[in-house]
Scaffold this active site. Structure first.
Site, PDB file in Angstrom:
ATOM      1  N   ASN A 267     -11.153  -2.355  -5.378  1.00  0.00           N
ATOM      2  CA  ASN A 267     -10.361  -1.387  -6.159  1.00  0.00           C
ATOM      3  C   ASN A 267     -11.021  -1.010  -7.492  1.00  0.00           C
ATOM      4  O   ASN A 267     -10.642  -0.009  -8.112  1.00  0.00           O
ATOM      5  CB  ASN A 267      -8.926  -1.886  -6.399  1.00  0.00           C
TER       6      ASN A 267
ATOM      7  N   ASP B 217       0.833  -1.210   0.000  1.00  0.00           N
ATOM      8  CA  ASP B 217       0.000   0.000   0.000  1.00  0.00           C
ATOM      9  C   ASP B 217       0.868   1.261   0.000  1.00  0.00           C
ATOM     10  O   ASP B 217       1.992   1.252   0.488  1.00  0.00           O
ATOM     11  CB  ASP B 217      -0.904  -0.028   1.244  1.00  0.00           C
TER      12      ASP B 217
HETATM   13  C1  IPE Z   1      -5.506  -2.664  -0.226  1.00  0.00           C
HETATM   14  O1  IPE Z   1      -5.148  -1.334  -0.359  1.00  0.00           O
HETATM   15  C2  IPE Z   1      -5.524  -3.331  -1.584  1.00  0.00           C
HETATM   16  C3  IPE Z   1      -4.224  -3.493  -2.235  1.00  0.00           C
HETATM   17  C4  IPE Z   1      -3.066  -3.184  -1.719  1.00  0.00           C
HETATM   18  C5  IPE Z   1      -4.279  -4.076  -3.553  1.00  0.00           C
HETATM   19  P1  IPE Z   1      -6.246  -0.182  -0.489  1.00  0.00           P
HETATM   20  O2  IPE Z   1      -5.514   1.093  -0.599  1.00  0.00           O
HETATM   21  O3  IPE Z   1      -7.209  -0.521  -1.571  1.00  0.00           O
HETATM   22  O4  IPE Z   1      -7.003  -0.309   0.914  1.00  0.00           O
HETATM   23  P2  IPE Z   1      -7.810   0.788   1.737  1.00  0.00           P
HETATM   24  O5  IPE Z   1      -8.825   1.382   0.800  1.00  0.00           O
HETATM   25  O6  IPE Z   1      -6.816   1.801   2.201  1.00  0.00           O
HETATM   26  O7  IPE Z   1      -8.400   0.031   2.882  1.00  0.00           O
HETATM   27  C1  IPE Z   2      -1.695   0.250  -3.380  1.00  0.00           C
HETATM   28  O1  IPE Z   2      -1.427   1.611  -3.409  1.00  0.00           O
HETATM   29  C2  IPE Z   2      -1.913  -0.311  -4.767  1.00  0.00           C
HETATM   30  C3  IPE Z   2      -3.301  -0.693  -5.069  1.00  0.00           C
HETATM   31  C4  IPE Z   2      -4.301  -0.662  -4.239  1.00  0.00           C
HETATM   32  C5  IPE Z   2      -3.568  -1.138  -6.422  1.00  0.00           C
HETATM   33  P1  IPE Z   2      -2.594   2.681  -3.389  1.00  0.00           P
HETATM   34  O2  IPE Z   2      -2.967   2.983  -4.808  1.00  0.00           O
HETATM   35  O3  IPE Z   2      -3.705   2.221  -2.525  1.00  0.00           O
HETATM   36  O4  IPE Z   2      -1.868   3.923  -2.767  1.00  0.00           O
HETATM   37  P2  IPE Z   2      -2.459   4.932  -1.694  1.00  0.00           P
HETATM   38  O5  IPE Z   2      -2.924   4.109  -0.534  1.00  0.00           O
HETATM   39  O6  IPE Z   2      -3.587   5.661  -2.360  1.00  0.00           O
HETATM   40  O7  IPE Z   2      -1.311   5.818  -1.343  1.00  0.00           O
HETATM   41 MG    MG Z   3      -4.078   2.415  -0.546  1.00  0.00          MG
END
Ligand code: IPE
Ligand code: IPE
Ligand code: MG
Length: 266
Positions: A84, A36
């Site tokens: 997502n 993340d």
């Molecule tokens: C979890 O991260 C999913 C992945 C890393 C693929 P998110 O960024 O989607 O999770 P939330 O929304 O912060 O809980």
């Molecule tokens: C994790 O990084 C990757 C996916 C969920 C695909 P994020 O895209 O959630 O990055 P932040 O949390 O918005 O910084």
């Molecule tokens: Mg994230």
């Protein structure tokens, strides 16, 4: 050990020894990671979010190589959750193309390095070209003898549990199974992760302290390591820290530690 280790193609055959701070005997068998913080990494540099996802791929390549060299048997990463899809279409499309491009580009080295790649999740709504590549990568690495690399794509823990329940219910309806024959092992055998040991350690980057629908069943007794490091910055130093943290834990699985048990009189 060097800082900010990144692995480029000219280092492709270099072997990374286990850092001295780690006990090679007590490595997790199975490591799971919620990767993340890609978006925040990019925004912090004044870049569009998608650049964070691109940079995240490099961190993943590094981590896979380190896990393989350090004797970790399985690495499971969260690449795209069932939730997502609610992101802007542009970002979702970019991620799908990125998965395609990376898979195409990296398949040769995955084969060379004996990685066994597997995709976990409901793959049906993915673009056709990606599905074809996933099939090819899975088939062509299935006999490899190295690390098990599981990429959770369109994965959601709740959906996985519902789908396992549906499969068992169907067997009951068909008369092939009685409800009281359903036990934890049988249930686990209907999950996407059937055949894998449960993760010993779960790492979440970017400081968030939640599970976000990841491996709800499988993480029952995993040790949890949260780091503020954003995923694209995750490197050998960050992995070593997480493993030192893991090796400092006393895993009890609901029981008592052996030295406590000696002092416990019934
Ligand atoms: C979890 O991260 C999913 C992945 C890393 C693929 P998110 O960024 O989607 O999770 P939330 O929304 O912060 O809980
Ligand atoms: C994790 O990084 C990757 C996916 C969920 C695909 P994020 O895209 O959630 O990055 P932040 O949390 O918005 O910084
Ligand atoms: Mg994230």
């Amino acid at each position: 050990m060097r800082n900010s280790l990144s692995i480029s193609s000219d280092q492709a055959k270099m072997f990374f020894p286990i850092p001295r701070e780690l006990d090679p005997i007590r490595m997790p068998q199975h490591l799971a990671i919620i990767m993340d913080g890609n978006g925040r990494w990019a925004l912090g540099r004044g870049l569009p979010r998608i650049m964070g996802h691109k940079a995240g791929v490099e961190a993943l390549k590094t981590t896979l190589r380190l896990c393989s060299d350090w004797g970790i048997g399985a690495l499971t990463v969260y690449a795209f959750s069932t939730e997502n899809w609610s992101r802007p279409g542009e970002e979702v499309n970019f991620l799908m193309s990125l998965f395609e491009n990376v898979l195409q580009r990296e398949l040769k080295s995955l084969k060379l390095e004996q990685v066994r790649i597997n995709f976990i999740g409901d793959l049906s709504p993915l673009p056709n070209r990606l599905k074809e590549l996933i099939q090819e990568a899975t088939d062509s690495t299935s006999r490899n003898q190295g690390i098990n690399f599981n990429v959770c794509t369109n994965y959601g823990g709740r959906r996985e549990l519902v789908s396992a329940a549906q499969k068992l219910a169907e067997k009951c309806v068909q008369g092939d199974l009685k409800p009281d024959e359903i036990d934890e092992n049988l249930f686990a055998s209907e999950l996407f992760t059937a055949g894998n040991v449960d993760p010993d350690l779960i790492i979440r980057t970017s400081g968030e302290r939640r599970i976000s629908n990841f491996l709800l069943w499988q993480l029952a007794y995993a040790e949890i390591h949260i780091t503020d490091t954003l995923w694209p910055d995750f490197d050998a130093t960050a992995l070593t820290k997480a493993l030192i943290d893991y090796q400092s834990r006393r895993r009890r699985f609901g029981g008592l530690e052996s030295n406590n048990a000696e002092h416990y009189e019934i």
